[in-house]
Design a protein around this motif. Sequence first.
Motif, PDB file in Angstrom:
ATOM      1  N   LEU A  93      -1.416  63.816  41.222  1.00  0.00           N
ATOM      2  CA  LEU A  93      -2.669  63.193  41.636  1.00  0.00           C
ATOM      3  C   LEU A  93      -3.723  63.276  40.532  1.00  0.00           C
ATOM      4  N   ILE A  94      -3.710  64.363  39.768  1.00  0.00           N
ATOM      5  CA  ILE A  94      -4.639  64.494  38.649  1.00  0.00           C
ATOM      6  C   ILE A  94      -4.279  63.490  37.562  1.00  0.00           C
ATOM      7  N   LYS A  95      -2.994  63.378  37.237  1.00  0.00           N
ATOM      8  CA  LYS A  95      -2.562  62.428  36.219  1.00  0.00           C
ATOM      9  C   LYS A  95      -2.940  61.002  36.609  1.00  0.00           C
ATOM     10  N   LEU A  96      -2.807  60.690  37.891  1.00  0.00           N
ATOM     11  CA  LEU A  96      -3.122  59.348  38.388  1.00  0.00           C
ATOM     12  C   LEU A  96      -4.607  59.161  38.673  1.00  0.00           C
ATOM     13  N   GLU A  97      -5.377  60.246  38.594  1.00  0.00           N
ATOM     14  CA  GLU A  97      -6.818  60.227  38.878  1.00  0.00           C
ATOM     15  C   GLU A  97      -7.102  59.737  40.295  1.00  0.00           C
ATOM     16  N   ARG A  98      -6.251  60.157  41.270  1.00  0.00           N
ATOM     17  CA  ARG A  98      -6.396  59.666  42.637  1.00  0.00           C
ATOM     18  C   ARG A  98      -7.433  60.479  43.408  1.00  0.00           C
ATOM     19  N   THR A  99      -8.704  60.256  43.068  1.00  0.00           N
ATOM     20  CA  THR A  99      -9.783  60.975  43.739  1.00  0.00           C
ATOM     21  C   THR A  99      -9.911  60.597  45.207  1.00  0.00           C
ATOM     22  N   ASP A 100      -9.343  59.459  45.599  1.00  0.00           N
ATOM     23  CA  ASP A 100      -9.368  59.086  47.015  1.00  0.00           C
ATOM     24  C   ASP A 100      -8.479  60.006  47.848  1.00  0.00           C
ATOM     25  N   ALA A 101      -7.622  60.791  47.180  1.00  0.00           N
ATOM     26  CA  ALA A 101      -6.738  61.718  47.893  1.00  0.00           C
ATOM     27  C   ALA A 101      -7.350  63.112  48.027  1.00  0.00           C
ATOM     28  N   ILE A 102      -8.608  63.278  47.657  1.00  0.00           N
ATOM     29  CA  ILE A 102      -9.251  64.589  47.768  1.00  0.00           C
ATOM     30  C   ILE A 102      -9.200  65.133  49.197  1.00  0.00           C
ATOM     31  N   PRO A 103      -9.471  64.336  50.240  1.00  0.00           N
ATOM     32  CA  PRO A 103      -9.367  64.875  51.602  1.00  0.00           C
ATOM     33  C   PRO A 103      -7.956  65.377  51.929  1.00  0.00           C
ATOM     34  N   ASP A 104      -6.919  64.666  51.444  1.00  0.00           N
ATOM     35  CA  ASP A 104      -5.541  65.109  51.653  1.00  0.00           C
ATOM     36  C   ASP A 104      -5.302  66.459  50.976  1.00  0.00           C
ATOM     37  N   LEU A 105      -5.819  66.593  49.763  1.00  0.00           N
ATOM     38  CA  LEU A 105      -5.607  67.822  49.010  1.00  0.00           C
ATOM     39  C   LEU A 105      -6.401  68.983  49.610  1.00  0.00           C
ATOM     40  N   GLU A 106      -7.590  68.707  50.093  1.00  0.00           N
ATOM     41  CA  GLU A 106      -8.386  69.750  50.749  1.00  0.00           C
ATOM     42  C   GLU A 106      -7.648  70.312  51.967  1.00  0.00           C
ATOM     43  N   MET A 107      -7.077  69.424  52.766  1.00  0.00           N
ATOM     44  CA  MET A 107      -6.342  69.868  53.947  1.00  0.00           C
ATOM     45  C   MET A 107      -5.057  70.591  53.556  1.00  0.00           C
ATOM     46  N   ALA A 108      -4.427  70.139  52.468  1.00  0.00           N
ATOM     47  CA  ALA A 108      -3.212  70.798  52.000  1.00  0.00           C
ATOM     48  C   ALA A 108      -3.503  72.236  51.586  1.00  0.00           C
ATOM     49  N   VAL A 109      -4.626  72.447  50.897  1.00  0.00           N
ATOM     50  CA  VAL A 109      -5.013  73.801  50.500  1.00  0.00           C
ATOM     51  C   VAL A 109      -5.249  74.659  51.740  1.00  0.00           C
ATOM     52  N   LEU A 110      -5.932  74.093  52.707  1.00  0.00           N
ATOM     53  CA  LEU A 110      -6.256  74.832  53.933  1.00  0.00           C
ATOM     54  C   LEU A 110      -5.005  75.248  54.693  1.00  0.00           C
ATOM     55  N   ASN A 111      -3.996  74.385  54.710  1.00  0.00           N
ATOM     56  CA  ASN A 111      -2.794  74.634  55.505  1.00  0.00           C
ATOM     57  C   ASN A 111      -1.699  75.383  54.749  1.00  0.00           C
ATOM     58  N   GLU A 112      -1.820  75.498  53.418  1.00  0.00           N
ATOM     59  CA  GLU A 112      -0.735  76.057  52.625  1.00  0.00           C
ATOM     60  C   GLU A 112      -0.501  77.547  52.914  1.00  0.00           C
ATOM     61  N   LYS A 113       0.768  77.923  53.103  1.00  0.00           N
ATOM     62  CA  LYS A 113       1.156  79.310  53.374  1.00  0.00           C
ATOM     63  C   LYS A 113       1.795  79.986  52.162  1.00  0.00           C
ATOM     64  N   ASN A 114       2.345  79.183  51.258  1.00  0.00           N
ATOM     65  CA  ASN A 114       2.979  79.725  50.058  1.00  0.00           C
ATOM     66  C   ASN A 114       1.889  80.067  49.032  1.00  0.00           C
ATOM     67  N   ASP A 115       1.821  81.327  48.601  1.00  0.00           N
ATOM     68  CA  ASP A 115       0.738  81.773  47.722  1.00  0.00           C
ATOM     69  C   ASP A 115       0.716  81.043  46.382  1.00  0.00           C
ATOM     70  N   ASP A 116       1.889  80.908  45.759  1.00  0.00           N
ATOM     71  CA  ASP A 116       1.952  80.231  44.456  1.00  0.00           C
ATOM     72  C   ASP A 116       1.542  78.773  44.578  1.00  0.00           C
ATOM     73  N   LEU A 136       2.042  65.689  49.517  1.00  0.00           N
ATOM     74  CA  LEU A 136       1.353  66.958  49.718  1.00  0.00           C
ATOM     75  C   LEU A 136       1.766  67.603  51.042  1.00  0.00           C
ATOM     76  N   ARG A 137       2.385  66.801  51.898  1.00  0.00           N
ATOM     77  CA  ARG A 137       2.830  67.305  53.195  1.00  0.00           C
ATOM     78  C   ARG A 137       4.360  67.443  53.259  1.00  0.00           C
ATOM     79  N   ASP A 138       4.977  67.483  52.071  1.00  0.00           N
ATOM     80  CA  ASP A 138       6.419  67.701  52.005  1.00  0.00           C
ATOM     81  C   ASP A 138       6.756  69.113  52.499  1.00  0.00           C
TER      82      ASP A 138
END
Length: 382
Positions: free
Chosen positions: A338-361, A323-325
């Motif tokens: 992450l959805i396919k793997l059901e990795r709910t433990d990665a929710i904090p990583d994904l929340e921060m990724a959304v917050l930091n993302e600059k690319n609209d798509d 997510l930080r690539d």
Amino acid sequence: MNKFLTIGVILLTLLITSYSCKRVETKAEQRIKVGVFDKNGDSPWCIADAMEALKIDPKIDCEVIRASQIVSDEILDFDAIVFPGGSGRSETMSLGESGIERVVSLVKDKGIAVVGICAGAYIMTNTPDYPCLQLTGYKAIDIEHDHRGHGLAKFSLTEEGQKIFPELKDREISFCQYYEGPVLVSAEDAVEEISLGTMLSDVHTVEGSPANMTNNRPFIVANSIGKGKVASFVGHPECTPGMRWMLPRIVRWATNSEMVSYPESVVRPDFFSNEIIYTKDIQDLQSKYYNNLSGSKEEKLAAIDKVIEMACWSSKKWIPGMLRDKDADVRSKASIALIKLERTDAIPDLEMAVLNEKNDDCKEQLSKSLIELKNILGKNRK
């Protein structure tokens, strides 16, 4: 006093009392408190997998517990204890002799349920010359070849198993991660034996381990003993995409709770369709794709698919970091993985990724993936 007036006073009194007294929970509303045992830091991934799988159920509250809590009165607030994968000997050594006796007493005398996974299944058995709790009617054999191999194994449910997992009743074969779990046979003692599922895969990829040991052996077992119930998984449904719901379901059975259904986002028995035994050739391929996760953009995108397709045990460890690539396409695809793997433990990583993302798509996809990942957790479902 007038008869009708007397009746009216009684009804008014009952109405006032019903509002002033504490509301009693119905069975459907009751929460199930589960402790996942941590033998002071053993197998953090097995603990995390168990915790996240339990969170699928909206009525299960879970937390990590230690031996000190088990031997204290604090444990009496729990309905069930889960002993996860790792090392069976390490878990019983952490419990100590009095801790082992305490767990047995909690099950037999207090009715607290116990569920074992892989190493946890080992310690539930009645295996000679092995530190175990003797809570099931099975013993482990061929322990000298404990490190026999692992992979995505085939199993089938018995009639009793179909009652607990009716979502799988029409399937001749289902699939579950297996990582050197116990080979179980009858202990021929007085403890009840109920086989819920049978392993169909023959795992013996490690040199010196014999063939025809794991196949046609009990894969999921359960029983009542004293006031309590015990269940064990030889494999690892809690970390198998599409099958993680089996852990909270067996906890409900073991705690005599209502057997509820789970959403299609987690009940996905068709996610895998083939046995994948980790032979040397398969492990070499897995290593190749692990390495490609840090390769070129094209290699990363292809490798994300491959580590999921090949049921790579460690894919859960590496995908969240992607997510930080630096490439937006990689970040986007990692969120879908992450959805396919059901990795709910990665929710904090994904929340921060959304917050930091600059690319609209990419931000749109990350946000969508975050919602879907959160919806896997019971507390987020309506």
